[in-house]
Design a protein around this motif. Structure first.
Motif, short mmCIF file in Angstrom:
data_model
loop_
_atom_site.label_atom_id
_atom_site.label_comp_id
_atom_site.label_asym_id
_atom_site.label_seq_id
_atom_site.Cartn_x
_atom_site.Cartn_y
_atom_site.Cartn_z
N VAL A 116 3.30 -5.41 -0.91
CA VAL A 116 3.21 -4.57 0.42
C VAL A 116 3.55 -5.67 1.40
CG1 VAL A 116 1.01 -3.53 -0.30
CG2 VAL A 116 0.64 -5.81 0.79
N ARG A 117 4.21 -4.99 2.34
CA ARG A 117 4.82 -5.50 3.54
C ARG A 117 3.87 -5.51 4.67
NH1 ARG A 117 10.71 -2.53 4.08
NH2 ARG A 117 11.60 -3.28 1.84
N ASN A 118 3.90 -6.66 5.59
CA ASN A 118 3.20 -6.68 6.71
C ASN A 118 1.70 -6.96 6.58
OD1 ASN A 118 5.54 -6.39 8.36
ND2 ASN A 118 5.32 -4.31 8.24
N ALA B 195 -3.98 -0.64 -6.32
CA ALA B 195 -3.72 -0.11 -5.29
C ALA B 195 -4.79 -0.37 -4.04
CB ALA B 195 -3.31 1.40 -5.43
N CYS B 196 -6.25 -0.40 -4.40
CA CYS B 196 -7.13 -0.56 -3.56
C CYS B 196 -7.08 -1.91 -2.93
CB CYS B 196 -8.68 -0.24 -4.23
SG CYS B 196 -8.89 1.52 -4.53
N GLY B 197 -6.88 -2.78 -3.81
CA GLY B 197 -6.79 -4.52 -3.32
C GLY B 197 -5.59 -4.42 -2.21
N MET C 196 -11.94 -3.39 4.15
CA MET C 196 -12.09 -2.15 4.42
C MET C 196 -10.64 -1.63 3.96
SD MET C 196 -13.84 0.49 4.83
CE MET C 196 -13.63 2.26 5.22
N LEU C 197 -10.82 -0.37 3.41
CA LEU C 197 -9.20 0.45 3.05
C LEU C 197 -9.53 1.71 3.43
CD1 LEU C 197 -10.54 2.53 0.75
CD2 LEU C 197 -10.14 0.30 -0.79
N GLU D 2 -3.70 6.29 -1.99
CA GLU D 2 -2.99 7.08 -2.58
C GLU D 2 -1.49 6.71 -2.70
OE1 GLU D 2 -4.36 10.60 -0.62
OE2 GLU D 2 -6.18 10.85 -1.79
N GLN D 3 -1.05 6.57 -1.54
CA GLN D 3 0.45 6.12 -1.08
C GLN D 3 0.86 4.93 -2.11
OE1 GLN D 3 0.95 5.70 2.91
NE2 GLN D 3 0.60 7.76 3.47
N LEU D 4 0.05 3.79 -2.20
CA LEU D 4 0.27 2.43 -2.82
C LEU D 4 0.11 2.61 -4.24
CD1 LEU D 4 -1.43 -0.03 -0.42
CD2 LEU D 4 0.87 0.09 -0.77
N LYS D 5 -0.51 3.61 -4.76
CA LYS D 5 -0.78 3.79 -6.10
C LYS D 5 0.65 4.07 -6.68
CE LYS D 5 -3.43 6.15 -9.49
NZ LYS D 5 -4.82 7.18 -9.79
#
Length: 306
Positions: free
Chosen positions: A237-239, A273-275, A286-287, A293-296
């Motif tokens: 992931v970025r940022n 994806a949750c991590g 928190m998530l 859903e997008q990261l998965k």
């Protein structure tokens, strides 16, 4: 329903500084407070993912009241004994320096035998309605070494599965009772098994003490083992805003996906994806489901057999 045991809740406070100067007066430009403790983070993420979620913990003083109130706002029931001593405050320093993401963790209140008994009785009263029990994080001082044995016996009595996230001496105690699932990071695995092993090898070793073994390795992702199979999930992931609570959100994603009866591969992808989803949000531990859903979709998955 999924029940999370949070033995040591906290108020998680972020202190934002432009620059951190050791040994000098440092003034914050912004402060934020969130309900915390690893178990609280797990419960919040489980709720966001669509589960009925309850927390059982030790709730102390005004800080304990505040944590419970914040959980109630999120629709999460918080149960367990109320203490006179305050729950701890845990501080994360965010600054444009080497001190960025520095954490200072208080030890929390002392627990007497009456409060501990009430904690177990509350768990017993709720367990029949639960799909599983997850105990996550540190324990307050004075809590005996036998707590995981007590919880494992309780889960066995009611035919429920016990998931554990622990470290140090508590990890040793948890491994002895062989819970259903365990999540630790690579550093914690090295502390128990010794240095010099790969994450895959650590995962294989952990499977000797549980049915589902999860080892996280920071940005290198999740290594998930079950019945001799190991899956490696990685999500870049970025940022990144903050990594605090990423492991707890991963634990929640793992348990959520498991009881949604997803395939082994999808359990690994969802947990990974949750991590990652935790890291792109400013709220500690928190998530948001839409991020998951997008990261998965971009999780890289590699499988190892045997």
């Amino acid at each position: 329903m999924l029940i999370t045991l949070c033995p040591n809740p906290s108020v998680d406070k972020i202190l934002h500084l432009n620059q951190f100067h050791p040994g000098q007066v440092n003034r914050c430009v912004k402060e934020q407070s969130f309900p915390g403790g690893k178990g609280v983070h797990v419960a919040m993420a489980l709720k966001e993912l669509g589960n009925e979620s309850k927390i059982i913990g030790f709730w102390g003083g005004p800080t304990g009241e505040w944590i419970k109130k914040e959980c109630d706002i999120l629709g999460i029931s918080s149960l367990g004994p109320v203490l006179l001593q305050w729950n701890r405050t845990c501080i994360t320093v965010l600054a444009n320096s080497e001190a960025n993401n520095t954490e200072i963790l208080e030890k929390g209140p002392e627990i007497g035998p009456d409060a501990l008994n009430e904690f177990f009785e509350t768990t017993k009263s709720e367990i029949t309605e639960a799909k599983a029990i997850c105990v996550s994080g540190s324990w307050p001082v004075n809590v005996p070494e036998t707590v995981y044995g007590t919880l494992k016996s309780l889960c066995d009595t009611y035919n429920k599965e016990l998931w554990v996230d622990a470290s140090g001496k508590r990890l040793e105690q948890a491994l002895q009772v062989k819970p259903f699932g365990i999540h630790i990071n690579k550093k914690e695995a090295a502390g128990f098994y010794g240095n010099g092993f790969t994450p895959v090898e650590y995962t294989q070793k952990l499977l000797d003490n549980c049915e589902v073994a999860a080892i996280t390795d920071g940005a290198n992702g999740l290594f998930l083992g079950y019945k001799g199979r190991i899956a490696h999930g990685k999500c870049s992931v970025r940022n990144v805003v903050s990594t605090v609570g990423a492991g707890d959100c991963l634990t929640a994603g793992l348990i959520h996906a498991w009881y949604q009866k997803e395939s082994f591969e999808n359990v690994c992808k969802t947990a990974t994806a949750c991590g990652a989803a935790n890291c792109v949000r400013p709220e500690l531990g928190m998530l948001y489901k839409k991020d998951v859903e997008q990261l998965k979709e971009i999780v890289q998955l590699k499988l190892y057999e045997g």
